[in-house]
Design a protein around this motif. Structure first.
Motif, PDB file in Angstrom:
ATOM      1  N   ARG A 184      10.977   7.228  16.478  1.00 25.68           N
ATOM      2  CA  ARG A 184       9.568   7.701  16.202  1.00 25.68           C
ATOM      3  C   ARG A 184       9.845   8.204  14.497  1.00 25.68           C
ATOM      4  O   ARG A 184      11.007   8.337  13.975  1.00 25.68           O
TER       5      ARG A 184
ATOM      6  N   ALA B 269      12.286  -1.027  10.525  1.00 27.25           N
ATOM      7  CA  ALA B 269      11.039  -1.721  11.053  1.00 27.25           C
ATOM      8  C   ALA B 269      11.560  -2.715  12.409  1.00 27.25           C
ATOM      9  O   ALA B 269      12.412  -3.308  12.266  1.00 27.25           O
ATOM     10  N   ASP B 270      10.670  -2.613  13.429  1.00 25.95           N
ATOM     11  CA  ASP B 270      10.929  -3.265  14.414  1.00 25.95           C
ATOM     12  C   ASP B 270       9.733  -3.727  15.069  1.00 25.95           C
ATOM     13  O   ASP B 270       9.362  -3.125  16.012  1.00 25.95           O
ATOM     14  N   GLY B 271       8.929  -4.492  14.490  1.00 27.71           N
ATOM     15  CA  GLY B 271       7.663  -5.007  15.117  1.00 27.71           C
ATOM     16  C   GLY B 271       6.497  -4.156  14.719  1.00 27.71           C
ATOM     17  O   GLY B 271       6.254  -3.775  13.686  1.00 27.71           O
ATOM     18  N   ASP B 272       6.024  -3.630  15.969  1.00 23.14           N
ATOM     19  CA  ASP B 272       4.773  -2.700  15.898  1.00 23.14           C
ATOM     20  C   ASP B 272       4.952  -1.479  15.105  1.00 23.14           C
ATOM     21  O   ASP B 272       6.186  -0.955  15.366  1.00 23.14           O
ATOM     22  N   PRO B 273       4.152  -0.755  14.489  1.00 25.45           N
ATOM     23  CA  PRO B 273       4.256   0.724  13.874  1.00 25.45           C
ATOM     24  C   PRO B 273       4.790   1.794  14.691  1.00 25.45           C
ATOM     25  O   PRO B 273       4.348   1.662  16.103  1.00 25.45           O
ATOM     26  N   ALA B 274       5.683   2.458  14.551  1.00 29.76           N
ATOM     27  CA  ALA B 274       6.425   3.446  15.360  1.00 29.76           C
ATOM     28  C   ALA B 274       5.533   4.602  15.452  1.00 29.76           C
ATOM     29  O   ALA B 274       4.599   5.049  14.525  1.00 29.76           O
TER      30      ALA B 274
ATOM     31  N   GLU C 172       8.502  -0.484   7.971  1.00 30.55           N
ATOM     32  CA  GLU C 172       8.027   0.739   8.688  1.00 30.55           C
ATOM     33  C   GLU C 172       8.042   2.031   7.307  1.00 30.55           C
ATOM     34  O   GLU C 172       6.854   2.597   7.359  1.00 30.55           O
TER      35      GLU C 172
ATOM     36  N   ARG D 277       5.047   1.283   5.038  1.00 31.23           N
ATOM     37  CA  ARG D 277       3.940   1.428   5.665  1.00 31.23           C
ATOM     38  C   ARG D 277       3.284   2.678   5.854  1.00 31.23           C
ATOM     39  O   ARG D 277       2.377   3.096   5.560  1.00 31.23           O
TER      40      ARG D 277
END
Length: 270
Positions: free
Chosen positions: A234, A177-182, A146, A149
């Protein structure tokens, strides 16, 4: 982003940290990155500066035996002159709230860059912990996905759209980071301050109580603050200025005008 974009990358966790390696690898895919980072962990050193530092060349870049501020000064003057952007991080642990702005080595590197009139991004990652000291938490490079990115995205676009016409630097805080972008929030630094101290014989232990209340259901920080955004999963981006602004007002001006009348001239006091 142009291939000619020059980035000076530093941190306060030290040149061997996982976070700076993760950011380097992400940024170097599209930019010319020069690492100038502390040889050892310099967390919470603020803008402390040295008069003289040793420099070693390492596989990742230059290791400066000094502080993040030393790294920026040495980088700007000798090791990476005229960068387009300074990036500091990724710090293991969030840098949230007004009270950390002068304390964090990560943010202080960005502030030092601002005094050189070079835009900067300071990136930190919130690491939820229980009783384990943050320094003992081991994180794999994937945990920083995250952070890499959003930092890469900002490096690619913030300069060209004029973000730094309005901000000297960006304080970016991300969740692990936990999967999809926050989601991303543009925030103000929280004003909450809850430092305490406890005496134990000849020692006094400093305690930062803020981290005891990061539960998104009970956190007291209001909407729009960096701490609430990160607690709720977020990304927080706070656009900040350096140097800090002044606040002229009539009460202080009046006090200055009556100074000599109140204390008398130095000659009369002898």
């Amino acid at each position: 982003m142009s291939d000619s974009l020059e980035i000076l990358l530093t941190n306060d966790d030290g040149i061997d940290s996982t976070g700076i390696r993760a950011l380097h690898d992400a940024l170097a895919a599209t930019a010319d990155v020069t690492v100038v980072a502390p040889a050892t962990d310099q967390s919470a050193c603020g803008r402390s500066i040295s008069h003289e530092v040793d420099v070693d060349e390492r596989e990742l870049g230059y290791a400066v035996h000094g502080t993040p501020a030393d790294c920026v000064v040495a980088g700007m003057a000798e090791l990476c002159p005229d960068p387009d952007l300074v990036v500091a991080g990724c710090n293991k642990g969030a840098n949230l709230g007004e009270y950390v702005l002068g304390r964090s080595g990560t943010i202080s590197a960005a502030v030092e860059a601002a005094f050189f009139d070079v835009p900067a991004i300071a990136t930190s990652m919130y690491v939820p912990i229980d009783d384990t000291p943050l320094g003992e938490v081991a994180l794999e490079p994937d945990a920083y996905a995250e952070a890499t990115r959003i930092t890469t995205y900002l490096a690619e676009h913030a300069l060209e759209v004029g973000v730094f016409d309005h901000a000297a630097y960006l304080n970016v805080n991300v969740p692990i980071a936990d999967g999809d972008p926050a989601p991303v929030d543009i925030t103000d630094p929280s004003k909450r301050y809850e430092m305490d101290a406890e005496r134990d014989g000849s020692q006094i232990h400093m305690k930062d109580l803020i981290w005891e209340s990061m539960d998104p259901e009970t956190i007291p920080d209001p909407e729009g603050t960096d701490r609430r955004a990160v607690a709720e999963g977020r990304i927080s981006i706070s656009p900040l200025t350096a140097p800090h602004s002044t606040n002229h007002h009539d009460a202080l001006s009046a006090l200055a005008e009556t100074y000599h009348e109140s204390v008398g001239s130095p000659a009369r006091q002898q």
